[in-house]
Write an enzyme that holds these catalytic residues in place. Structure first.
Site: not given
Ligand code: FAD
Length: 604
Positions: A234, A236, A250, A253, A309, A415
């Protein structure tokens, strides 16, 4: 022989974002001994950056909303390639998961009668995003951490997982190193949940932070798990384009949800010029109607700025290419214009969008209550990821689960905003529950010591080659340029073939990286590890994008500009062959039950 510090768990969760923490809480509640490993400090995961909100059909602002509308919106947004079972569970379970967050202390914004307030977002028929100003992710992480820490999970912060370990066909844990001292660690586990987030760093312009190098996808792929929908990245539509040092950051939205409009250099609201047939019925046909929608008029339809998006990003791209862009290669996003309609608009903007106000003030010296912003597309989110079972979130590798952005299925080809935060809690919770059940039902694992040593030796090889080896930063930069230029928003066969060739050459160089210094906080060393993962992810994206000969959702092929109903029947699956080659195949979608088909028909 490198030494390993050893830990043993029932369930190991890799990643401490929303999905990982929610999984850890659930597995702990089911009685499992839980370990959590994360690359950065606890609380710093990507989730903390989420701004606009979390989607759940609570129906607090518009009582016409319910799970059926949310399900239909998610499927339409994903262009019907979604795993329908995940879309169904997500729509049904998100409200309960949001209320759970509230019960654990999350302080959402409120309606005047004290309910959780919900805002408009692209592709959602009704105001559906529960939010905390534009800092929703921060509140979510704070809440999950506060709650989770009391469930007894052991957290290994600033540790990078290098490899998943196998006991025959079954998962047996993971090994990695701590970034501070470079000491190797072994986390033995009966079940593993991958919640490692996205892949944005494979591209040059991205909203993602340094951590998002696709590690989880590469770890799973190497362990024999299938990846799915990798062509759907995606972009954005609204990232900052200026100053150059912050390009890609970012612009939520939520700005458009609060009435912000997109204009080109001629001052035209170009989004009215191109409304896809699928959304014609639901889109305002005048600026007046669009404004009324953003102000809560239930009889008005949404403005075209709130189309999905993928579409908005392509429209912006088209304006820039046609020479109607802003001075720094974007278009204008204007929320300041609402002063024409609203008394005290400045206070209103600062209250509704505090982070955006500060972001532009501090980074671009621009006051968004008075002037338009310059914005353009930025690599933001990965719809593709590890293929999982819709109910349990287990991959095809027994004992290996995935949740959140690292998993595929819920979002199909595109998404909807807000559907990620809800994805994290709905499927994080499910992954945690089923991982604990798996651990409970299966006996202890045996660690292959030889495999462990091979992984450690390979990880240390760049030190042996020293500074004479290839520069990892240069390889990372070259890969990002390749993906941005050749596999970006607009794709074409010849360029993607070129990208594949370049990735092949870069992968070969990545095998010869060399670094100076020692293992303590050595960023060069960390980068040698990241780029191996980024190569796998980049190759998978490119191969899947090449195979899908149509334009759908986030994938736009200039050489196949139309949607092809035949391709609408398949997901693309990536796997590793016995000889280590990347295989790509199309696989038919599972047929949708009639009652869900009926829901989609009713909502058209
Ligand atoms: P993350 O929160 O990305 O966490 C990943 C974890 O994995 C971290 O702790 C990292 O340290 C760990 N990790 C990675 N690789 C390794 C490794 N090799 N070894 C050990 N640990 C590792 N979504 C919405 O629904 N609403 C919103 O308003 C929204 N706003 C956003 C704004 C921004 C600026 C961004 C960037 C994204 C936004 N998103 C939003 C998307 C959403 O935030 C993410 O898709 C979501 O937070 C991902 O969560 P997660 O738990 O999958 O992973």
């Amino acid at each position: 022989m490198p030494e390993f510090q050893r830990f043993s768990y029932d369930v190991l969760v890799i990643g401490a974002g929303g999905a990982g923490l929610r999984a850890a809480i659930e597995a702990g509640a089911a009685g499992a001994k839980v370990g959590v490993v994360c690359k950065s400090l606890l609380g710093k995961a990507h989730t903390v950056m989420a701004e606009g909100g979390i989607a759940a059909a609570l129906g607090n602002v518009d009582d016409r909303d319910n799970w059926r509308v949310h399900f239909a919106d998610t499927m339409r947004g994903g262009q019907y390639l979604n795993n329908w079972r995940m879309a169904e569970l997500h729509a049904k379970e998100a409200p309960e998961c949001v209320c759970e967050l509230e019960a654990w202390g999350a302080l959402f914004d409120r309606t005047t009668d004290g309910k959780i307030l919900q805002r408009n977002f692209g592709g959602h028929r009704y105001p559906r995003l529960a939010h905390v100003g534009d800092r929703t992710g921060l509140e979510m992480i704070r809440t999950l951490q506060d709650h989770g820490i009391h469930t007894g999970m052991e957290v290994h912060m600033e540790c990078t997982v290098l490899s998943l370990l196998m006991d025959g066909d079954r998962i047996a844990g993971a090994c990695g190193y701590d970034r501070e001292k470079g000491r190797f660690q072994l986390w033995e586990a009966k079940a593993v949940v991958l919640a490692t987030g996205g892949i944005g760093r494979a591209f040059k312009v991205t909203s993602n932070s340094w951590e998002y190098t696709g590690d989880g996808l590469a770890l799973a792929y190497r362990a024999g798990a299938e990846l799915q929908d990798m062509e759907f990245v995606q972009f954005h539509p609204t990232g900052m384009v200026w100053p150059i040092s912050v390009s890609g950051i970012l612009v939520t939205e939520g700005v458009r949800g609060e009435g912000g409009v997109l204009r080109n250099s001629e001052g035209r609201r170009f989004m009215f010029d191109d409304i896809p047939d699928l959304y014609k019925e639901q889109t305002a046909d005048s600026e007046e109607e669009g404004w009324r929608y953003t102000q809560g008029d239930k009889n008005a339809r949404r403005p075209p700025e709130l189309l999905t998006r993928d579409h908005v990003a392509r429209c912006i791209n088209r304006e820039v290419k046609a020479g109607r862009g802003s001075p720094h290669g974007g278009v204008y996003l204007d929320i300041s214009w609402i002063k024409e309609r609203m008394p005290k608009s400045e206070e209103h903007i600062k209250r509704k969008l505090p982070s955006m106000y500060h972001q532009f003030k501090q980074l671009a010296d621009l006051d968004i209550t008075k002037e338009p912003m310059e914005v353009g597309p930025t690599t933001h989110y990965m719809m593709g990821g590890i293929r999982v079972d819709g109910d349990s979130q287990m991959s095809n590798v027994p004992g290996l689960f995935a949740a959140g952005e690292a998993a595929a299925g819920l979002h199909g080809a595109n998404r909807l905003g807000g559907n990620s935060l809800s994805d994290l809690v709905v499927f994080g919770k499910r992954a945690g529950r089923f991982a604990a059940e798996f651990a409970n039902a299966n006996g202890p694992v045996t660690i292959d010591e030889e495999e462990l040593q091979t992984t450690a030796t390979a990880a240390l090889a760049p030190f042996d080659r020293g500074p004479a080896g290839e520069n990892p930063y240069q390889i990372q930069y070259d890969l990002q340029e390749t993906m941005q230029d050749l596999v970006g928003i607009v794709r074409v066969e010849s360029e993607m073939q070129q990208a594949l060739e370049a990735i092949g050459q870069l992968s070969a160089r990545a095998e010869r990286t060399g670094i100076a210094g020692n293992r303590e906080y050595n960023n060069g060393w960390h980068t040698t590890i990241d780029i191996g993962n980024m190569m796998i992810v980049s190759e998978a994206i490119t191969r899947a994008a090449l195979l899908r000969k149509e334009s759908r959702g986030a994938q736009f092929r200039e050489d196949f500009p139309n949607k092809d109903s035949e391709w609408g029947k398949y997901n693309i699956i990536i796997s590793r062959s016995a000889d280590g080659e990347m295989q790509v195949e199309k696989r038919a979608l599972t047929p949708m039950p009639d009652e869900l088909k009926k829901v989609i028909e009713e909502m058209k």
